[in-house]
Design a protein around this motif. Structure first.
Motif, PDB file in Angstrom:
ATOM      1  N   LEU A  84      15.800  15.514  -8.863  1.00 16.06           N
ATOM      2  CA  LEU A  84      16.013  14.084  -8.655  1.00 16.06           C
ATOM      3  C   LEU A  84      15.442  13.656  -7.298  1.00 16.06           C
ATOM      4  CD1 LEU A  84      17.221  11.539  -9.919  1.00 16.06           C
ATOM      5  CD2 LEU A  84      19.396  12.132  -8.832  1.00 16.06           C
ATOM      6  N   LEU A  85      15.662  14.472  -6.278  1.00 16.82           N
ATOM      7  CA  LEU A  85      15.100  14.178  -4.957  1.00 16.82           C
ATOM      8  C   LEU A  85      13.568  14.208  -5.009  1.00 16.82           C
ATOM      9  CD1 LEU A  85      15.367  13.563  -1.958  1.00 16.82           C
ATOM     10  CD2 LEU A  85      15.653  16.022  -1.561  1.00 16.82           C
ATOM     11  N   ARG A  86      12.992  15.183  -5.715  1.00 19.71           N
ATOM     12  CA  ARG A  86      11.530  15.232  -5.879  1.00 19.71           C
ATOM     13  C   ARG A  86      11.031  13.947  -6.544  1.00 19.71           C
ATOM     14  NH1 ARG A  86      12.250  20.511  -7.592  1.00 19.71           N
ATOM     15  NH2 ARG A  86      11.934  19.927  -9.767  1.00 19.71           N
ATOM     16  N   THR A  87      11.793  13.465  -7.518  1.00 25.79           N
ATOM     17  CA  THR A  87      11.417  12.240  -8.215  1.00 25.79           C
ATOM     18  C   THR A  87      11.374  11.066  -7.249  1.00 25.79           C
ATOM     19  OG1 THR A  87      12.385  13.050 -10.278  1.00 25.79           O
ATOM     20  CG2 THR A  87      12.027  10.666 -10.088  1.00 25.79           C
ATOM     21  N   PHE A  88      12.425  10.903  -6.451  1.00 26.35           N
ATOM     22  CA  PHE A  88      12.453   9.787  -5.504  1.00 26.35           C
ATOM     23  C   PHE A  88      11.387   9.936  -4.416  1.00 26.35           C
ATOM     24  CE2 PHE A  88      16.606   8.753  -7.370  1.00 26.35           C
ATOM     25  CZ  PHE A  88      16.421   7.391  -7.553  1.00 26.35           C
ATOM     26  N   ASN A  89      11.135  11.146  -3.981  1.00 26.11           N
ATOM     27  CA  ASN A  89      10.056  11.349  -3.004  1.00 26.11           C
ATOM     28  C   ASN A  89       8.701  10.990  -3.609  1.00 26.11           C
ATOM     29  OD1 ASN A  89      11.452  12.178  -0.649  1.00 26.11           O
ATOM     30  ND2 ASN A  89      11.701  14.226  -1.480  1.00 26.11           N
ATOM     31  N   TYR A  90       8.483  11.381  -4.863  1.00 23.15           N
ATOM     32  CA  TYR A  90       7.237  11.069  -5.559  1.00 23.15           C
ATOM     33  C   TYR A  90       7.092   9.557  -5.733  1.00 23.15           C
ATOM     34  CZ  TYR A  90       3.468  11.376  -8.987  1.00 23.15           C
ATOM     35  OH  TYR A  90       2.263  11.247  -9.642  1.00 23.15           O
ATOM     36  N   LEU A  91       8.189   8.904  -6.147  1.00 23.54           N
ATOM     37  CA  LEU A  91       8.161   7.452  -6.314  1.00 23.54           C
ATOM     38  C   LEU A  91       7.867   6.754  -4.989  1.00 23.54           C
ATOM     39  CD1 LEU A  91      11.199   7.026  -8.725  1.00 23.54           C
ATOM     40  CD2 LEU A  91       8.777   6.706  -9.303  1.00 23.54           C
ATOM     41  N   GLU A  92       8.451   7.264  -3.908  1.00 25.95           N
ATOM     42  CA  GLU A  92       8.198   6.688  -2.591  1.00 25.95           C
ATOM     43  C   GLU A  92       6.733   6.858  -2.193  1.00 25.95           C
ATOM     44  OE1 GLU A  92      10.431   6.736   1.655  1.00 25.95           O
ATOM     45  OE2 GLU A  92       9.766   8.703   0.934  1.00 25.95           O
ATOM     46  N   GLU A  93       6.207   8.044  -2.433  1.00 23.10           N
ATOM     47  CA  GLU A  93       4.814   8.335  -2.079  1.00 23.10           C
ATOM     48  C   GLU A  93       3.832   7.462  -2.863  1.00 23.10           C
ATOM     49  OE1 GLU A  93       1.775  12.124  -2.386  1.00 23.10           O
ATOM     50  OE2 GLU A  93       3.922  12.519  -2.207  1.00 23.10           O
ATOM     51  N   HIS A  94       4.186   7.127  -4.099  1.00 23.56           N
ATOM     52  CA  HIS A  94       3.314   6.327  -4.966  1.00 23.56           C
ATOM     53  C   HIS A  94       3.934   4.956  -5.239  1.00 23.56           C
ATOM     54  CE1 HIS A  94       2.235  10.548  -5.711  1.00 23.56           C
ATOM     55  NE2 HIS A  94       1.009  10.057  -5.752  1.00 23.56           N
ATOM     56  N   SER A  95       4.673   4.449  -4.273  1.00 21.06           N
ATOM     57  CA  SER A  95       5.445   3.215  -4.471  1.00 21.06           C
ATOM     58  C   SER A  95       4.565   2.005  -4.806  1.00 21.06           C
ATOM     59  CB  SER A  95       6.316   2.921  -3.260  1.00 21.06           C
ATOM     60  OG  SER A  95       5.521   2.711  -2.112  1.00 21.06           O
ATOM     61  N   PHE A  96       3.386   1.926  -4.216  1.00 21.09           N
ATOM     62  CA  PHE A  96       2.506   0.788  -4.504  1.00 21.09           C
ATOM     63  C   PHE A  96       2.225   0.708  -6.002  1.00 21.09           C
ATOM     64  CE2 PHE A  96      -1.760  -0.970  -5.181  1.00 21.09           C
ATOM     65  CZ  PHE A  96      -1.593  -2.231  -4.636  1.00 21.09           C
ATOM     66  N   THR A  97       1.804   1.823  -6.585  1.00 25.94           N
ATOM     67  CA  THR A  97       1.466   1.857  -8.007  1.00 25.94           C
ATOM     68  C   THR A  97       2.681   1.550  -8.870  1.00 25.94           C
ATOM     69  OG1 THR A  97      -0.311   3.437  -7.639  1.00 25.94           O
ATOM     70  CG2 THR A  97       0.583   3.329  -9.868  1.00 25.94           C
ATOM     71  N   PHE A  98       3.805   2.201  -8.591  1.00 29.79           N
ATOM     72  CA  PHE A  98       4.990   1.988  -9.422  1.00 29.79           C
ATOM     73  C   PHE A  98       5.532   0.570  -9.262  1.00 29.79           C
ATOM     74  CE2 PHE A  98       4.934   6.662  -9.295  1.00 29.79           C
ATOM     75  CZ  PHE A  98       4.881   6.887 -10.662  1.00 29.79           C
ATOM     76  N   HIS A  99       5.440   0.021  -8.075  1.00 32.85           N
ATOM     77  CA  HIS A  99       5.876  -1.367  -7.863  1.00 32.85           C
ATOM     78  C   HIS A  99       5.036  -2.315  -8.720  1.00 32.85           C
ATOM     79  CE1 HIS A  99       6.416  -5.253  -5.858  1.00 32.85           C
ATOM     80  NE2 HIS A  99       7.610  -4.791  -5.522  1.00 32.85           N
ATOM     81  N   ILE A 100       3.742  -2.115  -8.725  1.00 31.05           N
ATOM     82  CA  ILE A 100       2.843  -2.962  -9.518  1.00 31.05           C
ATOM     83  C   ILE A 100       3.150  -2.812 -11.003  1.00 31.05           C
ATOM     84  CG2 ILE A 100       0.422  -3.349 -10.204  1.00 31.05           C
ATOM     85  CD1 ILE A 100       1.245  -4.279  -7.303  1.00 31.05           C
ATOM     86  N   LEU A 101       3.312  -1.580 -11.476  1.00 25.97           N
ATOM     87  CA  LEU A 101       3.573  -1.361 -12.896  1.00 25.97           C
ATOM     88  C   LEU A 101       4.926  -1.917 -13.333  1.00 25.97           C
ATOM     89  CD1 LEU A 101       2.104   2.230 -13.340  1.00 25.97           C
ATOM     90  CD2 LEU A 101       1.136   0.058 -14.170  1.00 25.97           C
ATOM     91  N   LEU A 102       5.868  -1.993 -12.413  1.00 20.19           N
ATOM     92  CA  LEU A 102       7.188  -2.531 -12.751  1.00 20.19           C
ATOM     93  C   LEU A 102       7.269  -4.053 -12.630  1.00 20.19           C
ATOM     94  CD1 LEU A 102       9.459   0.148 -11.067  1.00 20.19           C
ATOM     95  CD2 LEU A 102       9.382  -0.392 -13.515  1.00 20.19           C
ATOM     96  N   THR A 103       6.432  -4.654 -11.810  1.00 20.16           N
ATOM     97  CA  THR A 103       6.592  -6.083 -11.529  1.00 20.16           C
ATOM     98  C   THR A 103       5.499  -6.981 -12.092  1.00 20.16           C
ATOM     99  OG1 THR A 103       5.473  -5.885  -9.387  1.00 20.16           O
ATOM    100  CG2 THR A 103       7.881  -5.651  -9.399  1.00 20.16           C
ATOM    101  N   ASN A 104       4.362  -6.431 -12.493  1.00 20.62           N
ATOM    102  CA  ASN A 104       3.277  -7.286 -12.970  1.00 20.62           C
ATOM    103  C   ASN A 104       3.653  -7.907 -14.314  1.00 20.62           C
ATOM    104  OD1 ASN A 104       0.581  -7.783 -14.534  1.00 20.62           O
ATOM    105  ND2 ASN A 104       0.034  -7.679 -12.361  1.00 20.62           N
ATOM    106  N   LYS A 105       3.477  -9.205 -14.405  1.00 16.68           N
ATOM    107  CA  LYS A 105       3.743  -9.893 -15.673  1.00 16.68           C
ATOM    108  C   LYS A 105       2.783  -9.352 -16.720  1.00 16.68           C
ATOM    109  CE  LYS A 105       5.432 -14.047 -13.526  1.00 16.68           C
ATOM    110  NZ  LYS A 105       5.083 -15.320 -12.974  1.00 16.68           N
ATOM    111  N   GLY A 106       3.300  -9.116 -17.894  1.00 12.19           N
ATOM    112  CA  GLY A 106       2.467  -8.608 -18.975  1.00 12.19           C
ATOM    113  C   GLY A 106       2.471  -7.097 -19.071  1.00 12.19           C
ATOM    114  N   VAL A 107       3.281  -6.410 -18.263  1.00 12.00           N
ATOM    115  CA  VAL A 107       3.311  -4.953 -18.314  1.00 12.00           C
ATOM    116  C   VAL A 107       4.750  -4.435 -18.507  1.00 12.00           C
ATOM    117  CG1 VAL A 107       2.469  -2.841 -17.221  1.00 12.00           C
ATOM    118  CG2 VAL A 107       1.389  -4.996 -16.675  1.00 12.00           C
TER     119      VAL A 107
END
Length: 183
Positions: A84-107
């Motif tokens: 779980l910690l690895r997951t959050f570290n990975y998400l933090e490291e790639h936060s730009f991409t995951f933020h875009i994929l979670l917030t862009n309208k149409g995705v």
């Protein structure tokens, strides 16, 4: 896969993500992706049917990388606090991409796909380990992954107000309290 193909596909996917930071997905064109990736349209069509296929493959690739990096070793094992910690570290490291994929309208497909992966994993855990015998499995499979994804989504969208260690600790406590992980 040939290095040139990998390089082209990576450039195309990175171009898509960077354009999604500026525009709604529906407004992005193959021409704008090609221009940003510094490739011609034909190169995109060589690898993808259209921008929807590109988005689909991009999402699948991001989810697969996340799973490969973060899942606990061995089949049928409980998720671990360290995974779980690895997951959050990975998400933090790639936060730009995951933020875009979670917030862009149409995705909305990104959130739905991660949720489906988590539901399938939980169903497998319940079947293999026989945990939570006293709770309706269908309801549990709807509840815990949805709650977990909501916490992850909130954490990313709110610019990670807690460290990966802190959010892991809090989420782990919730998983323990719901008897999804051994205490």
């Amino acid at each position: 896969m040939d290095k040139r193909i990998k390089k082209s596909k990576r450039a195309i996917e990175e171009a898509l993500i960077s354009l999604m930071a500026e525009n709604d997905f529906i407004d992005i064109t193959i021409n704008s992706i090609a221009e940003r990736a510094d490739v011609n349209r034909g190169t995109i069509y060589l690898h993808y049917e259209d921008k929807f296929d590109l988005l689909e493959q991009c999402i699948e690739g991001k989810i697969q990388k996340l799973l490969n990096f973060c899942l606990p070793e061995g089949s049928g094992s409980y998720p671990s606090k360290s995974s779980l910690l690895r997951t959050f570290n990975y998400l933090e490291e790639h936060s730009f991409t995951f933020h875009i994929l979670l917030t862009n309208k149409g995705v909305p497909t990104f959130r739905k796909k991660i949720l489906n992966v988590m539901k399938a994993g939980m169903k497998e855990q319940l079947e293999l380990n026989g945990i939570n015998q006293n709770i309706n499995k269908e309801i549990l499979i709807q509840f815990l992954p949805s709650a977990t994804i909501s916490v992850i989504e909130w954490w990313i969208i709110e610019s990670m107000p807690y460290s990966p260690e802190d959010i892991t600790e809090q989420l782990w406590i919730l998983l323990e309290q719901n008897h999804f992980v051994p205490k």
